[in-house]
Design a protein around this motif. Sequence first.
Motif, PDB file in Angstrom:
ATOM      1  N   GLY B   9      21.275  28.575  19.279  1.00 16.90           N
ATOM      2  CA  GLY B   9      20.025  28.651  18.932  1.00 16.90           C
ATOM      3  C   GLY B   9      19.420  27.382  18.528  1.00 16.90           C
ATOM      4  O   GLY B   9      20.069  26.563  17.799  1.00 16.90           O
ATOM      5  N   SER B  33      20.446  26.635  23.547  1.00 13.66           N
ATOM      6  CA  SER B  33      19.162  27.513  23.524  1.00 13.66           C
ATOM      7  C   SER B  33      18.610  27.725  24.808  1.00 13.66           C
ATOM      8  O   SER B  33      18.856  26.962  25.863  1.00 13.66           O
ATOM      9  CB  SER B  33      18.058  26.719  22.831  1.00 13.66           C
ATOM     10  OG  SER B  33      16.805  27.498  22.799  1.00 13.66           O
ATOM     11  N   SER B  67      22.204  31.444  15.618  1.00 11.92           N
ATOM     12  CA  SER B  67      21.308  31.626  14.738  1.00 11.92           C
ATOM     13  C   SER B  67      19.795  31.759  15.607  1.00 11.92           C
ATOM     14  O   SER B  67      19.278  30.843  16.081  1.00 11.92           O
ATOM     15  CB  SER B  67      20.971  30.161  13.977  1.00 11.92           C
ATOM     16  OG  SER B  67      19.954  30.126  13.004  1.00 11.92           O
ATOM     17  N   VAL B  68      19.992  32.841  16.287  1.00 10.98           N
ATOM     18  CA  VAL B  68      18.913  33.366  17.135  1.00 10.98           C
ATOM     19  C   VAL B  68      18.132  34.537  16.517  1.00 10.98           C
ATOM     20  O   VAL B  68      18.555  34.861  15.298  1.00 10.98           O
ATOM     21  CB  VAL B  68      19.593  33.665  18.466  1.00 10.98           C
ATOM     22  CG1 VAL B  68      20.017  32.465  19.265  1.00 10.98           C
ATOM     23  CG2 VAL B  68      20.579  34.901  18.260  1.00 10.98           C
ATOM     24  N   THR B  69      16.954  35.027  17.178  1.00  9.14           N
ATOM     25  CA  THR B  69      16.516  36.363  16.657  1.00  9.14           C
ATOM     26  C   THR B  69      17.474  37.618  16.532  1.00  9.14           C
ATOM     27  O   THR B  69      18.272  37.383  17.088  1.00  9.14           O
ATOM     28  CB  THR B  69      15.344  36.534  17.577  1.00  9.14           C
ATOM     29  OG1 THR B  69      15.712  37.013  18.998  1.00  9.14           O
ATOM     30  CG2 THR B  69      14.280  35.494  17.692  1.00  9.14           C
TER      31      THR B  69
END
Lengths: 256, 256
Positions: B9, B33, B67-69
């Motif tokens: 992320g 990412s 740390s992504v949606t």
Amino acid sequence: MRMKISFIGAGNLATHLAIEFYSRGFEIIQIFSRNIANAKVLAQALNASYTDDLSQIYENADLYFVSVTDDSILQVIENLCFKPKFIVHTSGSISMEIFTKRFENYGVFYPLQTFSKMKKVEFENIPICLDANNLENLDYLTYLAKKISNSVFFIDSNQRKQIHLAGVFACNFVNHLWVIANEILEKQSIPFEIIKPLIQETFHKAFLLSPASVQTGPAMRNDEKVIQEHIKLLEHDKNSSDIYKILTKSIQTYKK
Amino acid sequence: MRMKISFIGAGNLATHLAIEFYSRGFEIIQIFSRNIANAKVLAQALNASYTDDLSQIYENADLYFVSVTDDSILQVIENLCFKPKFIVHTSGSISMEIFTKRFENYGVFYPLQTFSKMKKVEFENIPICLDANNLENLDYLTYLAKKISNSVFFIDSNQRKQIHLAGVFACNFVNHLWVIANEILEKQSIPFEIIKPLIQETFHKAFLLSPASVQTGPAMRNDEKVIQEHIKLLEHDKNSSDIYKILTKSIQTYKK
């Protein structure tokens, strides 16, 4: 000759305002309050007289601040036995026109702040919203307001009511949402302090840019899964659940 | 030997967190990412590698931050081709149990703050909410969290969800009320800044005492006259009027 000021009222706002003017060198000649104990406490701090009898109010003040509850303002004005040289009230929601029929020089002196007796406030940054029945009187109030604050505005009665309404949304309602948030945290034995930095950052961003441009959260990104989970967490609290739903819907409506 | 960290992320939170750990002397070895441009920008700031291909993620990091949606977390985990030494996610609303079936060492590293790429944040005061699958791993995350913040909490998945919900009330919804307040003021050509000191004071009081004990306003003092006047001012705005009514009712209910 020093300007003479009298205060009608000895509540939170009257107390802070009277002390502020006194500390700036103005003479406070008298404090009226229906609660004689309140009048006395404040008057003694200001070397002023005090009374709980409207008919005993001195007639020689240069300016009278009427700083009583909204419900009492009219009653006070109707029962004044003389025509004051200059009279203002300090309310956000009462029109200036209540003075029109009776007096010649009048206005509004509305400090846009929330006051508690026990907590000192710095007037320097408090916006003072002024109105007066003519330009000369407005100039006079401006001169006075600038003695205590750097933030002085001319605001007519209609605008003042809208500011008051905006304040209810931005402060009273906001505080109530903090009550609900605190309650949610308390049930988990988590201190309210934990979300203080988050609130501070939200506040800084809202004023750095604009609140509309920094809106975040599940409603803003249409995250239905999280929204439904939150509603489920609130299923035993209809009140909070209703508030959650209406504010979520409102955020989504504004977004469109 | 320095600890090696990878980030899956490159959004707001990943960016701030990666830069913070890098500045504290940790080695960031790789940024993943799906948006290769984002991965590259962040990686270059950290002297790290970057990729947009899950199968190219290095297997030798000591810790992986996912740390992504929220919607993408599960998909990322399911498509990792190896068993990471230690993996955490940074989400407020996703349970730690999504890691259980696949991995041996896992946890949650949730900084309770709102992040924007352009605005620097001081991690020092940001509460870091930690959880891990065993005490040893929790100790390890605590050691890490204390490298960047003075405010570190052990928070289980249920508590974390409640904190997230509290944050929606205390920040997202609060910001939305500021949107409405700003709108009311804008219509009168009054700058939003005018209520900044009032909001600040409300905030200070809420944390000095408690929000419930400092609630003020027309709803709190049952000032029906002002409430009715406000509802009339909002008569052409059903949305704001509904919010006004429900929050007024809620304040009055809590008061009882």
